[in-house]
Design a protein around this motif. Structure first.
Motif, PDB file in Angstrom:
ATOM      1  N   GLU A  85       0.827  -1.207   0.000  1.00 48.08           N
ATOM      2  CA  GLU A  85       0.000   0.000   0.000  1.00 48.08           C
ATOM      3  C   GLU A  85       0.860   1.256   0.000  1.00 48.08           C
ATOM      4  OE1 GLU A  85      -2.408  -0.635   3.410  1.00 48.08           O
ATOM      5  OE2 GLU A  85      -3.934  -1.803   2.347  1.00 48.08           O
ATOM      6  N   VAL A  86       1.972   1.214   0.724  1.00 50.32           N
ATOM      7  CA  VAL A  86       2.887   2.361   0.731  1.00 50.32           C
ATOM      8  C   VAL A  86       3.511   2.566  -0.650  1.00 50.32           C
ATOM      9  CG1 VAL A  86       5.088   3.218   1.649  1.00 50.32           C
ATOM     10  CG2 VAL A  86       3.370   2.249   3.193  1.00 50.32           C
ATOM     11  N   ALA A  93       7.084   6.109  -8.004  1.00 49.76           N
ATOM     12  CA  ALA A  93       6.912   4.749  -8.512  1.00 49.76           C
ATOM     13  C   ALA A  93       6.376   4.774  -9.941  1.00 49.76           C
ATOM     14  CB  ALA A  93       5.964   3.970  -7.611  1.00 49.76           C
ATOM     15  N   SER A  94       6.938   3.919 -10.786  1.00 46.29           N
ATOM     16  CA  SER A  94       6.487   3.839 -12.176  1.00 46.29           C
ATOM     17  C   SER A  94       5.130   3.132 -12.254  1.00 46.29           C
ATOM     18  CB  SER A  94       7.519   3.097 -13.014  1.00 46.29           C
ATOM     19  OG  SER A  94       7.624   1.744 -12.588  1.00 46.29           O
ATOM     20  N   GLU A  95       4.480   3.249 -13.410  1.00 48.47           N
ATOM     21  CA  GLU A  95       3.189   2.589 -13.594  1.00 48.47           C
ATOM     22  C   GLU A  95       3.333   1.072 -13.571  1.00 48.47           C
ATOM     23  OE1 GLU A  95       0.163   3.809 -13.601  1.00 48.47           O
ATOM     24  OE2 GLU A  95       1.054   5.758 -13.143  1.00 48.47           O
ATOM     25  N   ASP A  96       4.438   0.559 -14.109  1.00 44.82           N
ATOM     26  CA  ASP A  96       4.660  -0.889 -14.071  1.00 44.82           C
ATOM     27  C   ASP A  96       4.786  -1.384 -12.635  1.00 44.82           C
ATOM     28  OD1 ASP A  96       4.572  -0.994 -16.799  1.00 44.82           O
ATOM     29  OD2 ASP A  96       6.756  -0.948 -17.065  1.00 44.82           O
ATOM     30  N   LEU A  97       5.504  -0.611 -11.812  1.00 47.56           N
ATOM     31  CA  LEU A  97       5.669  -0.998 -10.416  1.00 47.56           C
ATOM     32  C   LEU A  97       4.332  -0.952  -9.681  1.00 47.56           C
ATOM     33  CD1 LEU A  97       7.522  -1.785  -8.092  1.00 47.56           C
ATOM     34  CD2 LEU A  97       7.945   0.648  -7.677  1.00 47.56           C
ATOM     35  N   LYS A  98       3.527   0.050  -9.966  1.00 53.21           N
ATOM     36  CA  LYS A  98       2.219   0.151  -9.317  1.00 53.21           C
ATOM     37  C   LYS A  98       1.293  -0.976  -9.758  1.00 53.21           C
ATOM     38  CE  LYS A  98       2.200   5.132  -8.420  1.00 53.21           C
ATOM     39  NZ  LYS A  98       1.498   6.409  -8.633  1.00 53.21           N
ATOM     40  N   LEU A 104       0.025  -7.936  -6.611  1.00 55.30           N
ATOM     41  CA  LEU A 104       0.481  -8.605  -5.396  1.00 55.30           C
ATOM     42  C   LEU A 104      -0.458  -8.329  -4.226  1.00 55.30           C
ATOM     43  CD1 LEU A 104       4.341  -8.016  -5.626  1.00 55.30           C
ATOM     44  CD2 LEU A 104       3.088 -10.134  -6.058  1.00 55.30           C
ATOM     45  N   LEU A 105      -1.053  -7.126  -4.202  1.00 56.09           N
ATOM     46  CA  LEU A 105      -1.983  -6.792  -3.137  1.00 56.09           C
ATOM     47  C   LEU A 105      -3.225  -7.678  -3.214  1.00 56.09           C
ATOM     48  CD1 LEU A 105      -2.058  -4.777  -0.795  1.00 56.09           C
ATOM     49  CD2 LEU A 105      -3.345  -3.220  -2.269  1.00 56.09           C
ATOM     50  N   GLY A 106      -3.699  -7.947  -4.434  1.00 54.85           N
ATOM     51  CA  GLY A 106      -4.835  -8.847  -4.599  1.00 54.85           C
ATOM     52  C   GLY A 106      -4.501 -10.265  -4.168  1.00 54.85           C
TER      53      GLY A 106
END
Length: 279
Positions: A85-86, A93-98, A104-106
């Motif tokens: 979440e952080v 942060a890049s869009e790919d990283l987000k 991963l959050l899901g």
């Protein structure tokens, strides 16, 4: 004379039988502790006491495991969720990283639901240590407040028909039982579907029925839905819609309260699940 002698000789067996009938998960510390000569009955009582010692150790180990697992399994997932979440809030942060963090959050959320379900299943399969009068109408309404009635923008209408009904049990477990029933009825429904919740009390006890519209369920698959990790169609792989533990927990809670649960496939689609509890 023969009757008196037989009664005196078999009296220790009555003590063994009474102890065995009285014992439960919460009273495994009790022992027969039969005194007397080392005859067949004394050896039987000693063997029974030794078996109780082993069972007591097993149940204690299970309780400790559940308490430790509740902490050890939840903490790493909570840390992972916080880190992800952080990272999503990081401006650099890049869009790919987000995108990776959201994926991963899901996955992390699905594992959290799985662990919560497994721990709840393990706890609900144990004997209840405390019971109190519980108004099931209040429990049903509390469960309703926790349910999303518009899953994936498919609005579901819930109809209530609740009569006064009081049972003796654990309110938290009973609330989880109703939440799982309602979640299943809404999750596995059709667009603009309906759910009926009925609460009844009679001489046999209290019954809660949750019925829903939904896909057709083959009658031969209904009983399998109460097994852990089982879903409609025998699927044990997909976890996007749940861990497959909801109805298993419902059955474990009902049995722990001295009741039971049954399900019937509706001819027009969906299920009617009834939980029966003693008063």
């Amino acid at each position: 004379m023969g009757y008196l002698v037989a009664d005196r000789a078999l009296r220790p067996l009555d003590r063994v039988t009474e102890t065995a009938q009285r014992l439960s998960e919460s009273t495994l510390h009790e022992r027969i502790a039969l005194r007397g000569p080392q005859d067949e009955i004394k050896r039987l009582a000693d063997t029974f006491d030794a078996m109780l010692d082993r069972l007591h150790r097993v149940f204690d180990a299970q309780r400790r495991f559940i308490a430790n697992a509740s902490h050890e399994l939840r903490t790493p997932l909570a840390v992972n969720r916080t880190v992800l979440e952080v990272s999503l809030e990081e401006p650099a942060a890049s869009e790919d990283l987000k995108a990776l963090a959201r994926a991963l959050l899901g996955t992390n959320a699905r594992y959290e639901r799985l662990i919560e379900g497994l721990l709840m299943l393990a706890q609900s399969e144990q004997e209840l240590t405390a019971r109190k009068p519980v108004d099931l109408r209040h429990i049903v309404r509390m469960a309703m407040e926790q349910i999303d009635l518009q899953p994936r923008r498919r609005k579901v209408v819930v109809h209530e028909d609740l009569c006064p009904a009081v049972v003796h049990g654990d309110p938290l477990f009973l609330e989880r039982c109703l939440v799982n029933l309602l979640e299943n009825a809404i999750k596995y429904n059709v667009r603009d579907g309906e759910v009926w919740v009925r609460l009844r009390e009679d001489e046999a006890g209290v019954s809660v029925t949750v019925e829903n519209t939904g896909p057709l369920v083959p009658p031969y698959e209904v009983d399998d839905l109460f097994e852990p990790f089982r879903r409609l169609g025998g699927d044990r792989v997909r976890s996007a819609r749940g861990a497959g533990l909801g109805l298993s927990i419902v059955r474990a809670i009902a049995v722990a309260h001295g009741g039971g649960v049954e399900a019937l496939a509706r001819p027009e689609g969906g299920l009617a699940v009834t939980v029966r509890l003693p008063r």
